[in-house]
Design an enzyme around this catalytic site. Sequence first.
Site, mmCIF file in Angstrom:
data_model
loop_
_atom_site.group_PDB
_atom_site.id
_atom_site.type_symbol
_atom_site.label_atom_id
_atom_site.label_comp_id
_atom_site.label_asym_id
_atom_site.label_seq_id
_atom_site.Cartn_x
_atom_site.Cartn_y
_atom_site.Cartn_z
ATOM 1 C CG ASP A 325 46.795 40.599 46.603
ATOM 2 O OD1 ASP A 325 48.125 40.094 47.025
ATOM 3 O OD2 ASP A 325 46.019 40.183 47.290
ATOM 4 C CE1 TYR A 411 42.221 31.572 45.868
ATOM 5 C CE2 TYR A 411 43.050 33.312 47.597
ATOM 6 C CZ TYR A 411 42.397 32.085 47.161
ATOM 7 O OH TYR A 411 41.330 31.674 47.963
#
Length: 709
Positions: A325, A411
């Site tokens: 990420d 998330y």
Amino acid sequence: MERLQQLSLHATASTQPPVAPPHPLDPLTTQEIKATSLVVRSHYKGKTLVFNTVSLREPIKRAYYDWKERNGPKPPRLAYFVVTENDHVGVHEGVVDLPSLTVIESKATSGVQPILTPSDLQNTEDIVRSDPRVIEQCEISGIPKEEMKNVYCDAWTIGYDERWGSSKRLQQALMYWRSDEDDSHYSHPLDFCPIVDMTEGKVVYIDVPGRRRKVSKHKHSSFHPKHISEKFGTSENPSGFRDDAKPINITQPEGVSFAMKGNVMNWSNFNFHIGFNYREGIVLSDMNYNDHGNVRPLFHRISLSEMIVPYGCPDFPHQRKHALDIGEYGAGNCTNPLALGCDCKGVIHYMDAHFTDKDGEPLTIKNAVCIHEEDDGILFKHSDFRDDFQTTVVTRGKRLIISQIFTAANYEYCLYWILRQDGTIKLEIRLTGILNTYICAEDEDIGPWGTVVYPQVNAHNHQHIFSLRLDPRIDGDNNSAATSDSISGPGATGSPENAYGNAFCADKTTFKTVSDSLTQPSTARTWDIFNPSKINPYSGKPSSYKLVSTFTPPLLAKDGSLVKKRAPWAAWATQVVPYKDEGVGYGRLYPSGDHVAQWSGDGARGMREWIGDGKDQIENTDILFFHTFGITHFPAPEDFPVMPTEIFDLMLRPRHFFTENPCLDVKPSYARTTKEVKAGDKGVDECTLDVDKTSQLAFTKTSGSCCKK
Ligand code: ABN
Ligand code: CU
């Protein structure tokens, strides 16, 4: 195109460099971003550019300290940029010297793709919805073509798929369905996965599983207030919320006890610079501790340099789910604007973050960084049993928190960098948001690779693994690092060296070479970063910061997996390498390489390159310490439809750094000596002095008086 030409004309016409902010580590201002993009446009005149990144190119360490500590000149003010060009796949990157408004470096790199920005992800849904083959797949899934507006996708970089390699800029579209715009789509995944070419703006392939699964007919599982009311509301309590919502307000009547000069923070003996960039998000630099007038360096730079979320389902194409990420999307790019009173409570100082949009115009996220203090409970306390604990000292601590929250599609990662008054530096991560989900049929055995968290919703096992990058400067530039293991004493009980069998000690092993530093965690292991030339006069041990980190899962993907190839760093708890001024951000910043998207994991990049043959000497020199930490997540129904924050943390504690408790000079809330008790004197009493006007007993009206009289 007209607009582009206009901008590039402006570029050549503009002769005034933008005003630089006061500190060399300050992020680029909006004017600097704009000036950079104008210069870049004129450099690539005639090309159709999409701006991807414009960010501070930080000064190299030596230039920074020449300025800061040796009266040298201010380091050059440089901007790093990445652009994409329609006729060239890969990365165009370079550096602009801002005072002279010139491109001083530029190169094109193939074999990888640039980081994906939020704007890269925003059109994918439209592309997917209008593709006839996707419409056909939706019909097979049970969604008629008139319903395509209810089809959604989370756009992810493809990671790496050898069918295309890095030749095209690709996304995988994880497909979902909503019955209504306000649903959470994660309870209704679809079973196929379109691949989108971002440059062409079209679907190039669709991965369709052997076993087809129709979209679930179960009600969506959502979490917004109206859904809670639908779920739990009664005629007496239509909202459905618990009836225990007494406010907890934080009062700081005199404001904050930190001071900020620009981006430089001064708080309870700590002094450091707070930076922010598209990739790592918050960066803490040039951190010092004022030890009674002696300003002692701690760390040159602290940041999260990479992360990976590898999923554990072996079935194609789920092996592609291993989001890096930070390198593939950016903890900065994905950062949220924070709201006073909800994300952050108390007296808050915010910092905005500035990026480029795709046209090279500045894009600002307001309130990207939250800075505030909190009560930190008891800092230290001791009472004397001899007079029923009336002789006592109790000192409450406070902590300083620098935080941000970034959204990685499903998330949320809430990052809290926490300083304590005893010199401790903590990182706490609160993981929330929504599980990544995949459909399962009503009768399907999903095996051990996931959990059914809601009817027809399979949440695959996965890990959240981070790389913490520390550039230490403990009492100077030359540092070493070591494991410190708690071990039982040698010899069996009854032996001469351990007659009673109770002996134990710390066993410290200093890393001499990079190979020595590739360690694994154990239940009794911590790590020390220390200055071997600075010895504590009492303990005789070197001035150190100890890394205490217990959330250290093993990387579960095997040798040869894409995960391990693309994130080799994740297989070790620590890696220590010499500092070198090299790479996209000077100084070995990114352990999965400077450009991560669509990297195959082959070849020597990032940490694999830095480790090399492992023979580099890392003792008593300028080192970088990388630490891998995180959690393994086996989903459960409690994590759905939105996950209560799961907390994991680590800390860096001063050890043999000070000659005594460094926070003795924090004023106690309550203290009485034995003589004061005998004489009936009050001592120090912040409770009855009515300093704390807000504490009170829960079930009586009496206020104040926390302490025994
Ligand atoms: N977790 C993958 C991801 C992150 C950010 C944006 C899209 C997808
Ligand atoms: Cu998770």
